[in-house]
Design a protein around this motif. Sequence first.
Motif, PDB file in Angstrom:
ATOM      1  N   LEU A  61       0.829  -1.217   0.000  1.00 48.21           N
ATOM      2  CA  LEU A  61       0.000   0.000   0.000  1.00 48.21           C
ATOM      3  C   LEU A  61       0.858   1.260   0.000  1.00 48.21           C
ATOM      4  O   LEU A  61       0.407   2.324  -0.427  1.00 48.21           O
ATOM      5  N   ALA A 104      -7.139   1.841  -3.150  1.00 47.76           N
ATOM      6  CA  ALA A 104      -6.684   0.490  -3.514  1.00 47.76           C
ATOM      7  C   ALA A 104      -7.847  -0.278  -4.138  1.00 47.76           C
ATOM      8  O   ALA A 104      -9.018   0.106  -4.010  1.00 47.76           O
ATOM      9  N   ILE A 131     -11.644   0.959   2.015  1.00 49.15           N
ATOM     10  CA  ILE A 131     -11.597   0.632   0.586  1.00 49.15           C
ATOM     11  C   ILE A 131     -12.981   0.862  -0.016  1.00 49.15           C
ATOM     12  O   ILE A 131     -14.003   0.634   0.648  1.00 49.15           O
ATOM     13  N   PHE A 158      -6.698   2.149   2.946  1.00 46.87           N
ATOM     14  CA  PHE A 158      -6.904   1.363   1.730  1.00 46.87           C
ATOM     15  C   PHE A 158      -7.648   2.191   0.690  1.00 46.87           C
ATOM     16  O   PHE A 158      -8.059   1.669  -0.342  1.00 46.87           O
ATOM     17  N   HIS A 197      -5.846  -0.339  10.477  1.00 46.86           N
ATOM     18  CA  HIS A 197      -6.666   0.723   9.877  1.00 46.86           C
ATOM     19  C   HIS A 197      -7.307   1.562  10.983  1.00 46.86           C
ATOM     20  O   HIS A 197      -7.259   2.789  10.953  1.00 46.86           O
ATOM     21  N   VAL A 232      -3.073   0.612  -6.141  1.00 49.57           N
ATOM     22  CA  VAL A 232      -2.457  -0.614  -5.618  1.00 49.57           C
ATOM     23  C   VAL A 232      -3.509  -1.722  -5.674  1.00 49.57           C
ATOM     24  O   VAL A 232      -4.659  -1.523  -5.281  1.00 49.57           O
ATOM     25  N   ASP A 282       2.822   4.683  -3.601  1.00 50.79           N
ATOM     26  CA  ASP A 282       1.767   5.682  -3.769  1.00 50.79           C
ATOM     27  C   ASP A 282       1.834   6.390  -5.110  1.00 50.79           C
ATOM     28  O   ASP A 282       1.253   7.442  -5.295  1.00 50.79           O
TER      29      ASP A 282
END
Length: 260
Positions: free
Chosen positions: A24, A63, A96, A60, A53, A32, A27
Amino acid sequence: MEIVVLDDPRACGRAVADAVAEALARDTGPPVTLGLATGSSPLPAYTELVRRHRDEGLSFAGARAFLLDEYLGLPAGHPQSYREVIRRELTDHLDIDPAAVHAPDGTRADPEAAAADYERLLAASGPVDLQILGIGGNGHIGFNEPGSPFGSRTRVTTLTARTRADNARFFTRPADVPHRVLTQGLATITGARRIVLVATGESKRAAVAATVAGPVTTAVPATVLRDHPHCTLVLDRAAAGPDRAGLVAAGQVGTPGRGR
Ligand code: GLP
């Protein structure tokens, strides 16, 4: 193939989470891409990622994720469908985008078309940056059972009696385990830039030994990983077994992320 032997499943989970955090941290460029596995082996890693997290701000956002496989014949939203499992265990607790979490669609009337669509989607998204894998007791990865060609792509396939029996613990009755599944193929999986396979417990010892030190053969699908340029096996002591020295001789024992 790098081999890391740690004390217990929680330590393995932290090592897998470290690899995810490392992925992750890239950047720049396209989003990702994480490859997610189901089964019980990655659960400590998912618990650790949710914790990082929540407590440490590991993000995330941006991602995307692709699941390895899915049962055929379970209705949408069935608690044991892998899409549901990954939502419940992991992605619902992260930042995410839910629309960026992809799974083969096991509810489509035409599963062959669902497989082809998934393979196309994966190809269009570019290589998976980090693929997390578990391993079946018979050496399967994803749902690529023994005999799966190393060149296989996402497809419909049939579970062995052993895998159905192994997975029966997740269902009300053993007969409820579907026979047919969708899975990324072995060539699809090994297209990932980095692979981290986690195996814990004595029941995985034989499959791990065959993967690391046996002949490279479709009879043990995970042996396809021996040719991958950046693959790490994260094992607890029970999965590594007393013959840790045998694994050391066959692979390269080290710490995660320390190279190939
Ligand atoms: C299923 C999954 C695999 C997983 C395997 C082992 O068959 N399709 O991806 O690796 O189970 O599961 P567990 O980790 O629960 O032993």
